[in-house]
Design a protein around this motif. Structure first.
Motif, PDB file in Angstrom:
ATOM      1  N   PHE A  12     105.421 -20.777 -16.220  1.00 25.42           N
ATOM      2  CA  PHE A  12     104.566 -20.631 -15.225  1.00 25.42           C
ATOM      3  C   PHE A  12     103.645 -19.106 -15.653  1.00 25.42           C
ATOM      4  O   PHE A  12     102.385 -19.530 -15.180  1.00 25.42           O
ATOM      5  CB  PHE A  12     105.569 -20.199 -14.143  1.00 25.42           C
ATOM      6  N   LEU A  13     104.017 -18.348 -16.195  1.00 21.70           N
ATOM      7  CA  LEU A  13     103.352 -17.257 -16.350  1.00 21.70           C
ATOM      8  C   LEU A  13     102.102 -17.552 -17.397  1.00 21.70           C
ATOM      9  O   LEU A  13     101.043 -16.988 -17.218  1.00 21.70           O
ATOM     10  CB  LEU A  13     104.030 -16.039 -16.814  1.00 21.70           C
ATOM     11  N   LEU A  16      99.228 -19.325 -15.567  1.00 23.09           N
ATOM     12  CA  LEU A  16      98.552 -18.095 -14.647  1.00 23.09           C
ATOM     13  C   LEU A  16      97.520 -17.693 -15.320  1.00 23.09           C
ATOM     14  O   LEU A  16      96.569 -17.178 -14.852  1.00 23.09           O
ATOM     15  CB  LEU A  16      99.489 -17.387 -13.969  1.00 23.09           C
ATOM     16  N   ALA A 110     106.935 -25.991 -13.936  1.00 21.13           N
ATOM     17  CA  ALA A 110     106.205 -24.690 -14.053  1.00 21.13           C
ATOM     18  C   ALA A 110     104.658 -24.765 -14.273  1.00 21.13           C
ATOM     19  O   ALA A 110     103.977 -24.096 -13.651  1.00 21.13           O
ATOM     20  CB  ALA A 110     106.955 -23.931 -15.152  1.00 21.13           C
ATOM     21  N   SER A 114     102.088 -23.458 -11.617  1.00 21.31           N
ATOM     22  CA  SER A 114     101.124 -22.525 -11.743  1.00 21.31           C
ATOM     23  C   SER A 114      99.713 -22.727 -11.546  1.00 21.31           C
ATOM     24  O   SER A 114      98.885 -22.012 -11.070  1.00 21.31           O
ATOM     25  CB  SER A 114     101.352 -22.159 -13.385  1.00 21.31           C
ATOM     26  N   ARG A 115      99.354 -24.029 -11.696  1.00 22.07           N
ATOM     27  CA  ARG A 115      98.064 -24.424 -11.618  1.00 22.07           C
ATOM     28  C   ARG A 115      97.692 -24.524 -10.177  1.00 22.07           C
ATOM     29  O   ARG A 115      96.327 -24.107  -9.661  1.00 22.07           O
ATOM     30  CB  ARG A 115      97.753 -25.901 -12.247  1.00 22.07           C
TER      31      ARG A 115
END
Length: 267
Positions: A12-13, A16, A110, A114-115
């Motif tokens: 996820f990070l 980003l 994830a 995130s997108r």
């Protein structure tokens, strides 16, 4: 559970970080959404009485589709998973003390989340400010507003569960390209991504709604616009839950059989 949360957090990070790509995607989705709405507007002016959805509801459907595109885009697949299977590095994954299916499932969730976090809010903010009937409206009712998040989550999970079947199929093919193209075409058509399902012939709609693809983006968007409500909405959400259980169950059984005997080439 902690290790899967770690996988989720890392991916996820990582997702980003691609802010420039996200802004490029926002611009593209604005252009594509506006073009679609203007195209439908031309058809509506030619004979609005022949269309199954009010034009403002259709505009809302399209803007939801564009804002949440990263969540439901059928053509996105994690190339790292395909590469690990075709290159043989899947052997390292099998040595890890974790469930392979769950790990891949969490990673896909994830990346998509995130997108969509980077892209959805600018699109929704502008779409709400556009004049009627070209802008996005509020949910069709209070009930629709309450059921929409639940249906959205289920639709997202159904799509990820179906994507998992495409990943697993790579164990049985030399190249995953063919199955990816076929799966993308089928999902885009039957999920209402190209044309909303209410615009299809009446006799075909029950068949399409019964398939797992309609349980992806079609169901939550139609609930939000109020096109599907009451008992019909509850039944549609129940069908989403059923397809989620079925697809996850098939995926877990299939990956267990696929990894029971893995042949690595050139290693």
């Amino acid at each position: 559970m902690r290790k899967y949360l770690s996988f989720f957090r890392i991916r996820f990070l990582s997702g980003l970080q691609y802010r420039a790509a996200a802004w490029a995607g926002v611009a593209t989705q604005f252009a594509w959404g506006g073009m679609n709405i203007l195209m439908y507007r031309a058809f509506y002016r030619a004979g609005a009485e022949n269309f199954p959805m009010e034009f403002d509801s259709l505009s809302t459907y399209i803007w939801l589709q564009q804002a949440l595109l990263a969540l439901f885009m059928a053509w996105y697949f994690d190339n790292d998973i395909f590469d690990s299977i075709t290159s043989g590095s899947i052997s390292y994954e099998l040595c890890r003390p974790c469930d392979l299916y769950t790990m891949w499932f969490v990673k896909n969730m994830a990346v998509r989340l995130s997108r969509v976090v980077l892209r959805c809010f600018p699109i929704l903010a502008v779409a709400v400010l556009l004049p009627k009937p070209y802008g996005m409206t509020l949910p069709g009712s209070v009930t629709a507003g309450l059921l929409f998040p639940l249906s959205l989550i289920l639709g997202f999970l159904v799509l990820v569960a179906f994507s998992m079947l495409i990943y697993i199929s790579a164990f049985y093919t030399i190249s995953p390209i063919g199955i990816r193209i076929l799966a993308t075409s089928v999902v885009e058509f039957f999920a209402g991504a190209v044309i909303p399902i209410p615009f299809f012939p009446t006799w075909l709609q029950p068949i399409m709604n019964a398939l797992p693809f309609a349980s992806m983006q079609n169901t939550p968007f139609l609930i939000y616009t109020g096109h599907v409500g009451g008992q019909e909405a509850m039944w549609a959400i129940f069908l989403q839950a059923v397809w989620l259980v079925v697809l996850v169950g098939i995926g877990k059984i299939w990956i267990r059989r696929a990894t029971r005997r893995v042949v690595l080439q050139g290693g």
